[in-house]
Design an enzyme around this catalytic site. Sequence first.
Site, PDB file in Angstrom:
ATOM      1  N   ASP A   1      -4.649   3.695  -2.214  1.00 59.99           N
ATOM      2  CA  ASP A   1      -5.897   3.945  -1.183  1.00 59.99           C
ATOM      3  C   ASP A   1      -6.534   5.364  -1.326  1.00 59.99           C
ATOM      4  OD1 ASP A   1      -6.121   1.706   0.631  1.00 59.99           O
ATOM      5  OD2 ASP A   1      -4.222   2.147   1.336  1.00 59.99           O
TER       6      ASP A   1
ATOM      7  N   MET B   1     -11.719  -5.644   5.550  1.00 56.19           N
ATOM      8  CA  MET B   1     -10.991  -4.822   6.487  1.00 56.19           C
ATOM      9  C   MET B   1     -10.588  -5.377   7.782  1.00 56.19           C
ATOM     10  SD  MET B   1     -10.274  -2.265   4.117  1.00 56.19           S
ATOM     11  CE  MET B   1      -9.406  -1.325   5.412  1.00 56.19           C
TER      12      MET B   1
ATOM     13  N   HIS C   1      -1.435  -1.272  -4.209  1.00 53.55           N
ATOM     14  CA  HIS C   1      -2.494  -0.969  -3.648  1.00 53.55           C
ATOM     15  C   HIS C   1      -2.420   0.297  -3.270  1.00 53.55           C
ATOM     16  CE1 HIS C   1      -5.964  -2.110  -1.133  1.00 53.55           C
ATOM     17  NE2 HIS C   1      -5.536  -0.950  -0.310  1.00 53.55           N
TER      18      HIS C   1
ATOM     19  N   HIS D   1      -8.182   1.099  -3.980  1.00 51.84           N
ATOM     20  CA  HIS D   1      -9.275   0.818  -3.095  1.00 51.84           C
ATOM     21  C   HIS D   1      -9.924   2.139  -2.620  1.00 51.84           C
ATOM     22  CE1 HIS D   1      -9.662  -0.130   1.787  1.00 51.84           C
ATOM     23  NE2 HIS D   1     -10.648   0.114   0.856  1.00 51.84           N
TER      24      HIS D   1
ATOM     25  N   ASP E   1      -6.774  -6.221   4.548  1.00 50.53           N
ATOM     26  CA  ASP E   1      -5.972  -5.090   4.404  1.00 50.53           C
ATOM     27  C   ASP E   1      -6.021  -4.425   5.888  1.00 50.53           C
ATOM     28  OD1 ASP E   1      -5.030  -2.739   3.564  1.00 50.53           O
ATOM     29  OD2 ASP E   1      -6.840  -1.877   2.473  1.00 50.53           O
TER      30      ASP E   1
ATOM     31  N   SER F   1       1.010  -1.212  -0.051  1.00 49.63           N
ATOM     32  CA  SER F   1       0.054   0.066   0.051  1.00 49.63           C
ATOM     33  C   SER F   1       0.630   1.052  -0.004  1.00 49.63           C
ATOM     34  CB  SER F   1      -0.874  -0.070   1.081  1.00 49.63           C
ATOM     35  OG  SER F   1      -1.530   1.357   1.421  1.00 49.63           O
TER      36      SER F   1
ATOM     37  N   MET G   1     -12.075   4.486  -0.718  1.00 49.50           N
ATOM     38  CA  MET G   1     -12.682   4.818   0.451  1.00 49.50           C
ATOM     39  C   MET G   1     -13.555   6.067   0.395  1.00 49.50           C
ATOM     40  SD  MET G   1      -9.685   3.260   2.820  1.00 49.50           S
ATOM     41  CE  MET G   1      -8.577   3.344   1.631  1.00 49.50           C
TER      42      MET G   1
END
Length: 228
Positions: free
Chosen positions: A33, A135, A31, A64, A173, A8, A66
């Site tokens: 975020d 998560m 990854h 990912h 994750d 990440s 969010m």
Amino acid sequence: MAVQINPSILSADFSRLAEEVKAVDGADWLHVDVMDNHFVPNLTLGTPVVEALARTTDTPLDCHLMIEDADRWAPQYVEAGAGSVTFHVEAAAAPVRLAREIRAKGARASMALKPATPIEPYEDLLPELDMLLIMTVEPGFGGQAFLDIMLPKIRRTRELISKHGLELWLQVDGGVSASTIEQCAEAGADVFVAGSAVYGASDPAAAVRALRTQAERAIAQASWACDD
Ligand SMILES: O=C(CO)[C@@H](O)[C@H](O)COP(=O)(O)O
Ligand SMILES: [Fe+2]
């Protein structure tokens, strides 16, 4: 399937992003975020940075999201160059339609569950997905402690994947490190996101290799993998 380790970049030095990406050459996916300061109390990056990353590296991008209103924004991350797009079910009004749209645009469709969101209501939706993300911390920040109370949910999800004979990848994750990756693998995960455990190491590429070895060993001995 083969174990995958996805560093990440949230834990990378953003002032040297291209070098930090190069430092994990050999990782399966990068990854990324994406946080909007609404779905989570943190703000990171959007499609311009994803486009720049896609130009910088051949490693596929695992985005990912969010963010609120995933139905509206997620398809744009496919256009920006993501090979896999994960939306949170808590932020999607029409998850089946969204997963189909992501696939139709040419990326892998993935859905994430926050720690308090159970898997059971989404059993029928699993065939629409290429990956499910559980998560193992509250989303929003890197460097948090792994929530081991998520292990039964990982186990249960692996059972559902086996029951339906799906090819679905199961990603974990949050707080994944040398101390926790084996428990995740034993419970049923096969895709592992690691931020601080990789970028906090003196040699990030070596940390990826070491995590992969640990996960492969744990999966080789896991009952869920032996029954296949
Ligand atoms: O999505 C998130 C946090 O919300 C993660 O991807 C973190 O970036 C993982 O960082 P570590 O817990 O591995 O340090
Ligand atoms: Fe993440």
